[in-house]
Design an enzyme around this catalytic site. Structure first.
Site, PDB file in Angstrom:
ATOM      1  N   ASP A  44       0.790  -1.349   0.113  1.00 34.99           N
ATOM      2  CA  ASP A  44       0.018   0.066  -0.017  1.00 34.99           C
ATOM      3  C   ASP A  44       0.755   1.459  -0.016  1.00 34.99           C
ATOM      4  OD1 ASP A  44      -2.384  -1.263  -0.042  1.00 34.99           O
ATOM      5  OD2 ASP A  44      -2.955  -1.476   2.113  1.00 34.99           O
ATOM      6  N   GLY A  45       2.051   1.252   0.706  1.00 33.43           N
ATOM      7  CA  GLY A  45       2.888   2.294   0.821  1.00 33.43           C
ATOM      8  C   GLY A  45       3.447   2.746  -0.648  1.00 33.43           C
TER       9      GLY A  45
END
Length: 255
Positions: A44-45
């Site tokens: 996600d990052g």
């Protein structure tokens, strides 16, 4: 969705380079600016960083999960990658626009896909006043901080702070305190996405506060204004049997 041109983004220091090299050999890729879809491999990052970097191109993003949680990502299926993209569903995310002013009078703006958060900088709790649409709703909140989350971000930091999970199409925002001390029993508010939320930091000299929009941080702030914006929509692609809406519903039942 008929896609002919795709771009590939990944972290060159990733521990999964062998898998990434396999994906690179199977398909032909183009420059990011020429793509119809941007594939981001990682977690996600990695996806959030690249959304912020390339959202101005108005190109859909398709995340492939090689991270841990991967809430905004799709599971890895190397041989069906293009097929899954062709058959994918589109989720439109409207980011938050944050404007902050610091103690020197400088004003900054930033966008957030997940949340805007404000938090204490020292061991002392932060104190701030809250306005919604120009009306004072709380004269003083004493807490470690507070956050405003989008529906897509409501299952991230917001959920960890005991905030509610919002359906993707709810057209609402979460306003959630972080470790509220006073009022002790206040657990936050659900607001329409059209709301403008303002935090005025109290006693900034003794109780300094920082603010973040996703991963962008600003120091020693005096006030923060947050509102949703439809001027910069983000298109995320999800496998047809693994949509973001399904994931948000699953999270509400502990999935």
């Amino acid at each position: 969705m008929n896609i002919n041109k795709i771009a590939l983004i990944y972290n060159h220091n990733s521990k999964h380079l062998a898998i990434i090299e396999e994906i690179k050999k199977l398909y032909n890729y183009c420059k990011i600016e020429e793509a119809e879809v941007i594939i981001v491999i990682g977690g996600d990052g990695e996806l959030l960083h690249n959304i912020h970097r390339y959202m101005h191109l108005n190109i859909p993003f398709y995340g492939v999960n090689l991270g841990s949680l991967g809430f905004l990502m799709n599971p890895l299926d190397t041989k069906k990658l293009l097929q899954n993209i062709h058959e994918s569903t589109v989720s439109i995310l409207n980011p938050l626009l944050m404007q902050v002013e610091d103690t020197s009078g400088q004003i900054y703006t930033a966008l957030a896909i997940n949340e805007v958060s404000i938090f204490r900088k020292t061991n002392q709790a932060a104190k701030f006043r809250i306005e919604v649409n120009g009306i004072e709703r709380m004269s003083e909140l004493v807490a470690d901080g507070a956050l405003v989350a989008t529906p897509a971000g409501s299952s991230a930091y917001n959920l960890s702070a005991s905030g509610p999970i919002l359906p993707l199409e709810s057209n609402m925002l979460c306003l959630t305190p972080i470790c509220s001390f006073r009022p002790r029993r206040w657990h936050g508010a659900l607001l329409l996405a059209s709301a403008t939320i303002k935090f005025e930091i109290l006693n900034t000299n003794k109780r300094p506060v920082n603010a973040t929009a996703d991963f962008q941080e600003f120091n020693n702030i005096t006030n923060v204004t947050v509102k949703s914006t439809k001027d910069k929509p983000v298109k995320l692609l999800f496998n047809k049997n693994h949509t973001l809406e399904d994931r948000i519903i699953k999270e509400q039942f502990g999935g």
